[in-house]
Design a protein around this motif. Structure first.
Motif, PDB file in Angstrom:
ATOM      1  N   UNK A   1      26.708  -3.766  -2.227  1.00 28.02           N
ATOM      2  CA  UNK A   1      26.390  -2.894  -3.359  1.00 28.02           C
ATOM      3  C   UNK A   1      25.768  -1.617  -2.817  1.00 28.02           C
ATOM      4  N   UNK A   2      25.673  -0.608  -3.676  1.00 26.65           N
ATOM      5  CA  UNK A   2      25.096   0.669  -3.276  1.00 26.65           C
ATOM      6  C   UNK A   2      24.241   1.241  -4.400  1.00 26.65           C
ATOM      7  N   UNK A   3      23.172   1.960  -4.058  1.00 32.23           N
ATOM      8  CA  UNK A   3      22.356   2.627  -5.079  1.00 32.23           C
ATOM      9  C   UNK A   3      22.939   3.983  -5.451  1.00 32.23           C
ATOM     10  N   UNK A   4      22.481   4.533  -6.571  1.00 33.97           N
ATOM     11  CA  UNK A   4      23.027   5.793  -7.068  1.00 33.97           C
ATOM     12  C   UNK A   4      22.467   7.034  -6.414  1.00 33.97           C
ATOM     13  N   UNK A   5      21.394   6.921  -5.643  1.00 32.41           N
ATOM     14  CA  UNK A   5      20.834   8.102  -4.981  1.00 32.41           C
ATOM     15  C   UNK A   5      21.606   8.361  -3.682  1.00 32.41           C
ATOM     16  N   UNK A   6      22.495   9.317  -3.755  1.00 32.49           N
ATOM     17  CA  UNK A   6      23.326   9.622  -2.606  1.00 32.49           C
ATOM     18  C   UNK A   6      24.584   8.794  -2.552  1.00 32.49           C
ATOM     19  N   UNK A   7      25.325   8.744  -3.664  1.00 31.02           N
ATOM     20  CA  UNK A   7      26.549   7.948  -3.782  1.00 31.02           C
ATOM     21  C   UNK A   7      27.746   8.894  -3.808  1.00 31.02           C
ATOM     22  N   UNK A   8      28.573   8.838  -2.762  1.00 28.00           N
ATOM     23  CA  UNK A   8      29.673   9.771  -2.523  1.00 28.00           C
ATOM     24  C   UNK A   8      30.967   9.101  -2.973  1.00 28.00           C
ATOM     25  N   UNK A   9      31.522   9.579  -4.106  1.00 26.95           N
ATOM     26  CA  UNK A   9      32.574   8.854  -4.809  1.00 26.95           C
ATOM     27  C   UNK A   9      33.838   9.705  -4.901  1.00 26.95           C
ATOM     28  N   UNK A  10      34.963   9.212  -4.375  1.00 25.51           N
ATOM     29  CA  UNK A  10      36.222   9.949  -4.553  1.00 25.51           C
ATOM     30  C   UNK A  10      36.730   9.841  -5.983  1.00 25.51           C
ATOM     31  N   UNK A  11      37.516  10.812  -6.397  1.00 16.82           N
ATOM     32  CA  UNK A  11      38.041  10.874  -7.769  1.00 16.82           C
ATOM     33  C   UNK A  11      38.778   9.596  -8.151  1.00 16.82           C
ATOM     34  N   UNK A  12      39.476   8.978  -7.205  1.00 22.31           N
ATOM     35  CA  UNK A  12      40.296   7.808  -7.508  1.00 22.31           C
ATOM     36  C   UNK A  12      39.481   6.647  -8.067  1.00 22.31           C
ATOM     37  N   UNK A  13      38.209   6.561  -7.725  1.00 19.96           N
ATOM     38  CA  UNK A  13      37.383   5.458  -8.215  1.00 19.96           C
ATOM     39  C   UNK A  13      37.253   5.525  -9.735  1.00 19.96           C
ATOM     40  N   UNK A  14      37.017   6.711 -10.262  1.00 21.50           N
ATOM     41  CA  UNK A  14      36.859   6.857 -11.715  1.00 21.50           C
ATOM     42  C   UNK A  14      38.188   6.593 -12.429  1.00 21.50           C
ATOM     43  N   UNK A  15      39.286   6.971 -11.789  1.00 14.96           N
ATOM     44  CA  UNK A  15      40.591   6.650 -12.362  1.00 14.96           C
ATOM     45  C   UNK A  15      40.789   5.144 -12.484  1.00 14.96           C
ATOM     46  N   UNK A  16      40.208   4.400 -11.546  1.00 14.65           N
ATOM     47  CA  UNK A  16      40.456   2.957 -11.459  1.00 14.65           C
ATOM     48  C   UNK A  16      39.493   2.137 -12.306  1.00 14.65           C
TER      49      UNK A  16
ATOM     50  N   UNK B   1      10.400   7.551   9.538  1.00 14.01           N
ATOM     51  CA  UNK B   1      10.895   6.421  10.310  1.00 14.01           C
ATOM     52  C   UNK B   1      10.813   5.111   9.533  1.00 14.01           C
ATOM     53  N   UNK B   2      10.213   5.151   8.316  1.00 15.88           N
ATOM     54  CA  UNK B   2      10.129   3.943   7.498  1.00 15.88           C
ATOM     55  C   UNK B   2      11.395   3.821   6.658  1.00 15.88           C
ATOM     56  N   UNK B   3      12.221   2.869   6.988  1.00 17.82           N
ATOM     57  CA  UNK B   3      13.522   2.675   6.350  1.00 17.82           C
ATOM     58  C   UNK B   3      13.343   1.949   5.019  1.00 17.82           C
ATOM     59  N   UNK B   4      13.876   2.523   3.946  1.00 15.65           N
ATOM     60  CA  UNK B   4      13.762   1.944   2.611  1.00 15.65           C
ATOM     61  C   UNK B   4      15.050   1.285   2.140  1.00 15.65           C
ATOM     62  N   UNK B   5      16.192   1.818   2.577  1.00 15.38           N
ATOM     63  CA  UNK B   5      17.472   1.232   2.158  1.00 15.38           C
ATOM     64  C   UNK B   5      18.503   1.406   3.261  1.00 15.38           C
ATOM     65  N   UNK B   6      19.232   0.314   3.540  1.00 17.52           N
ATOM     66  CA  UNK B   6      20.304   0.369   4.537  1.00 17.52           C
ATOM     67  C   UNK B   6      21.348  -0.696   4.249  1.00 17.52           C
ATOM     68  N   UNK B   7      21.704  -0.851   2.971  1.00 18.02           N
ATOM     69  CA  UNK B   7      22.712  -1.837   2.598  1.00 18.02           C
ATOM     70  C   UNK B   7      22.106  -3.120   2.077  1.00 18.02           C
ATOM     71  N   UNK B   8      22.947  -3.897   1.394  1.00 23.24           N
ATOM     72  CA  UNK B   8      22.497  -5.150   0.784  1.00 23.24           C
ATOM     73  C   UNK B   8      23.545  -6.241   0.927  1.00 23.24           C
ATOM     74  N   UNK B   9      23.044  -7.461   0.991  1.00 21.73           N
ATOM     75  CA  UNK B   9      23.886  -8.630   0.850  1.00 21.73           C
ATOM     76  C   UNK B   9      23.642  -9.216  -0.533  1.00 21.73           C
ATOM     77  N   UNK B  10      24.689  -9.502  -1.268  1.00 27.20           N
ATOM     78  CA  UNK B  10      24.552  -9.867  -2.677  1.00 27.20           C
ATOM     79  C   UNK B  10      25.082 -11.266  -2.920  1.00 27.20           C
ATOM     80  N   UNK B  11      24.288 -12.075  -3.618  1.00 25.88           N
ATOM     81  CA  UNK B  11      24.699 -13.422  -4.008  1.00 25.88           C
ATOM     82  C   UNK B  11      24.860 -13.454  -5.523  1.00 25.88           C
ATOM     83  N   UNK B  12      26.074 -13.659  -6.008  1.00 25.39           N
ATOM     84  CA  UNK B  12      26.318 -13.681  -7.445  1.00 25.39           C
ATOM     85  C   UNK B  12      26.335 -15.105  -8.007  1.00 25.39           C
ATOM     86  N   UNK B  13      25.987 -16.079  -7.171  1.00 21.85           N
ATOM     87  CA  UNK B  13      25.818 -17.449  -7.668  1.00 21.85           C
ATOM     88  C   UNK B  13      24.368 -17.690  -8.078  1.00 21.85           C
ATOM     89  N   UNK B  14      23.439 -17.251  -7.246  1.00 24.60           N
ATOM     90  CA  UNK B  14      22.018 -17.317  -7.559  1.00 24.60           C
ATOM     91  C   UNK B  14      21.422 -15.923  -7.350  1.00 24.60           C
TER      92      UNK B  14
END
Length: 297
Positions: A170-185, A128-141
């Motif tokens: 953003x997303x972490x790499x543990x459990x990242x479900x990626x369609x083929x089109x992403x690598x093409x792009x 029940x201890x949640x470690x990750x559930x999405x992020x808000x990212x600031x690329x200015x600071x």
């Protein structure tokens, strides 16, 4: 078909446990590719004995997370004829998943396609201890808002009652479900600048900027061995250990990695990097002062 790429190194117990979970999935259209980057504990031999349908690729110990993951992805793309219904799932070996895990990822993708689906992470010893559930990212600071903490108070129960899906920056790499089109792009993970940490962060940001939403599926759960990964920066440490952590490949505060991220993504890269490193230093000093105060009580 779902192709599951798992980079491993000398963690045979975790690896075998992860593979056992995948063998019990309700979705059987899967192929597991383990990239064993120079293990000396018999990991590859045990995989071939216990899970003969698993493909094992080998490295010499110099690949780290990004290089090993890329090796597995390239193998999949070069070996199999992928179409729009095929996916690559990146997964760490220090995890467990429920039997419906792959099914829930597929369902989330169908509800939001085209997108990348990320997994919720909880503590394997305290689910029940949640470690990750999405992020808000600031690329200015340099500020990454950890929604598991700020929105859901590290409570998985609270998350489940709030929303089945979240759109993350953003997303972490543990459990990242990626369609083929992403690598093409956008290509592969950047294993030159980000050998271990932040490769997943960089990849997911590039994918989002290329038009692929980043969706966190609240019911696609990865049970994480929280103490098994890298350098723990939440605890006080001797000064010498902190200095080493600034250049260690497995460290989240590796200054080269953070410099590359700032230059590649920040709107004011050098200011971003300077503030980021100052924040890391002040965080270290704060933890040390708290430890001293606690000892003097």
């Amino acid at each position: 078909m779902i192709y599951i790429v798992i980079p491993v190194h000398n963690r045979r117990h975790y690896t075998l446990g992860c593979l056992a979970c995948l063998s019990r999935q309700t979705v059987t259209a899967q192929q597991v590719i383990v990239v064993d980057d120079g293990s000396t504990d018999g990991t590859s031999e045990q995989i071939r004995t216990n899970f003969p349908d698993t493909t094992v690729l080998t490295g010499d110990g110099s690949l780290w997370w990004a290089g090993a993951t890329n090796l597995g992805i390239r193998y999949v793309i070069q070996t199999f004829s992928l179409n729009d219904d095929d996916f690559i799932l990146t997964l760490n070996d220090d995890t467990k998943v429920d039997p419906d895990y792959l099914a829930s990822l597929s369902m989330a993708y169908q509800a939001h396609k085209p997108c990348i689906v990320g997994s919720v992470s909880v503590d394997v010893n305290s689910p029940q201890r949640l470690l990750y559930a999405g992020t808000g990212l600031n690329l200015r600071m340099p500020n990454i808002e950890d929604w598991a903490n700020t929105r859901f108070k590290n409570s998985y129960t609270l998350l489940k009652t709030t929303s089945p899906y979240l759109v993350s920056d953003s997303l972490p790499g543990r459990g990242l479900f990626i369609p083929r089109a992403v690598f093409n792009t956008i290509g592969y993970f950047d294993d030159l600048r980000f050998r271990h940490h932040m490769a997943d962060l960089d990849f997911s940001i590039r994918a989002r900027q290329a038009g692929f939403p980043l969706v966190v599926s609240s019911f696609s759960v990865v049970y994480e061995y929280a103490d098994a990964t890298g350098v723990n920066m939440n605890q006080p440490m001797p000064l010498g250990q902190f200095v080493k952590a600034l250049s260690a490949i497995k460290s989240p505060i590796n200054y080269r990695t953070r410099y590359h991220f700032a230059v590649k993504h920040a709107s004011l890269p050098y200011i971003y990097f300077a503030v980021d490193m100052l924040r890391i230093l002040l965080g270290y000093l704060r933890r040390q002062l708290k430890a001293v105060a606690y000892q003097n009580k």
